[in-house]
Design an enzyme around this catalytic site. Structure first.
Site, PDB file in Angstrom:
ATOM      1  N   THR A  81      -1.860   5.507   2.075  1.00 52.87           N
ATOM      2  CA  THR A  81      -3.019   4.617   2.137  1.00 52.87           C
ATOM      3  C   THR A  81      -2.903   3.704   3.344  1.00 52.87           C
ATOM      4  OG1 THR A  81      -3.284   4.660  -0.262  1.00 52.87           O
ATOM      5  CG2 THR A  81      -4.331   2.839   0.912  1.00 52.87           C
ATOM      6  N   LEU A  94       0.863  -1.174   0.000  1.00 52.56           N
ATOM      7  CA  LEU A  94       0.000   0.000   0.000  1.00 52.56           C
ATOM      8  C   LEU A  94       0.897   1.220   0.000  1.00 52.56           C
ATOM      9  CD1 LEU A  94      -2.641  -1.015   2.727  1.00 52.56           C
ATOM     10  CD2 LEU A  94      -3.015  -0.913   0.261  1.00 52.56           C
ATOM     11  N   ASP A  95       0.525   2.259  -0.744  1.00 54.21           N
ATOM     12  CA  ASP A  95       1.369   3.452  -0.727  1.00 54.21           C
ATOM     13  C   ASP A  95       1.335   4.085   0.662  1.00 54.21           C
ATOM     14  OD1 ASP A  95      -0.607   5.800  -0.721  1.00 54.21           O
ATOM     15  OD2 ASP A  95      -1.321   4.654  -2.434  1.00 54.21           O
ATOM     16  N   THR A  96       2.279   4.941   0.926  1.00 47.93           N
ATOM     17  CA  THR A  96       2.476   5.468   2.282  1.00 47.93           C
ATOM     18  C   THR A  96       1.232   6.159   2.815  1.00 47.93           C
ATOM     19  OG1 THR A  96       4.820   5.773   1.743  1.00 47.93           O
ATOM     20  CG2 THR A  96       3.990   6.896   3.695  1.00 47.93           C
TER      21      THR A  96
END
Length: 249
Positions: free
Chosen positions: A115, A111-113
């Site tokens: 999210t 997951l991106d930072t």
């Protein structure tokens, strides 16, 4: 009378069900007699059937019963701001900061930072590879808070498909949760099987409704539920069985 020892031919089916926590051996025998148990797609009615739980697919009432666990399978609720890596040269908080010491797990996908939400973590390499492979199309569901009031036409665009710089992308399902006219915000539930980087954010940008906040709430049969940010738990037997079915293991 002493119990008959297990042999190279396998383990008695009722013992496997008992060890898996499905039922006591006596209750498992009753399940078999009632025709509720399958092995490799075949209904088993005779008592004493021997199986190899590592190789045979066992089901009770249609639900997969995984083999005894040789690996760890966990659910982690990644907080916003945590990097989906085990270490970070910039010193930002990582997944390692939230796991017990000496626990050697790796994350399945990322997951991106910015999210938050559900990450699966394991030490089973084959399971992780299959779960991340687009061939198996494991559905993932997100809760998105986005800018503006998303109308029905925009919702339809998400399910019909939008064009991104790395190719078309389409949501499997989109559910309108709420529109807030005062704040000019909309909350959506988006399900897709894509695994490309920042896919939900880029799809929402493409229809003119940038994401303010994003959380992944499910992967296949695994739900985030009441798990708090920064907490983790083991997969349940039912969750693991469902994922094994999805990735055909």
């Amino acid at each position: 009378m002493s119990e008959t020892p297990e042999t190279d031919e396998g383990i008695r089916l009722q013992k496997v069900l008992s060890q898996a926590g499905v039922a006591s051996r006596r209750a498992a025998e009753q399940m078999i007699a009632e025709g509720r148990v399958e092995v490799n797609g075949e209904l088993v009615l005779e008592q004493g059937r021997r199986v190899n739980p590592q190789k045979d697919t066992i089901r009770v009432d249609g639900s997969r019963i995984p083999a005894p666990r040789r690996h760890m399978y966990t659910v982690f609720n990644k907080p916003r701001g945590v990097v989906s890596t085990m270490d970070d040269p910039e010193g930002r908080p990582t997944l390692t900061d939230y796991l017990p010491r000496n626990t050697r797990l790796f994350h399945v996908g990322r997951l991106d930072t910015d999210t938050e939400g559900l990450l699966l973590m394991t030490n089973d390499g084959e399971f992780a590879n299959r779960l991340a492979h687009p061939r198996y199309q494991v559905p993932k569901t997100y809760l998105a808070d986005v800018e503006g009031l998303v109308d029905n036409h925009a919702l339809k665009r998400l399910t019909q498909g939008v064009t991104l710089e790395d190719g078309p992308a389409r949501a499997d399902k989109v559910k309108l949760i709420a529109r807030n006219p005062q704040a000019q915000r909309t909350q959506l539930q988006i399900t897709l099987h894509e695994g490309r980087n920042r896919i939900v954010r880029r799809m929402m940008d493409a229809i003119g409704h940038p994401v303010n906040q994003l959380a992944r709430i499910s992967i296949g049969p695994v739900r985030l539920g009441q798990l708090k940010a920064g907490e983790w738990r083991d997969l349940t037997r039912e969750e693991l069985g469902g994922l094994l079915d999805l990735v055909q293991m």
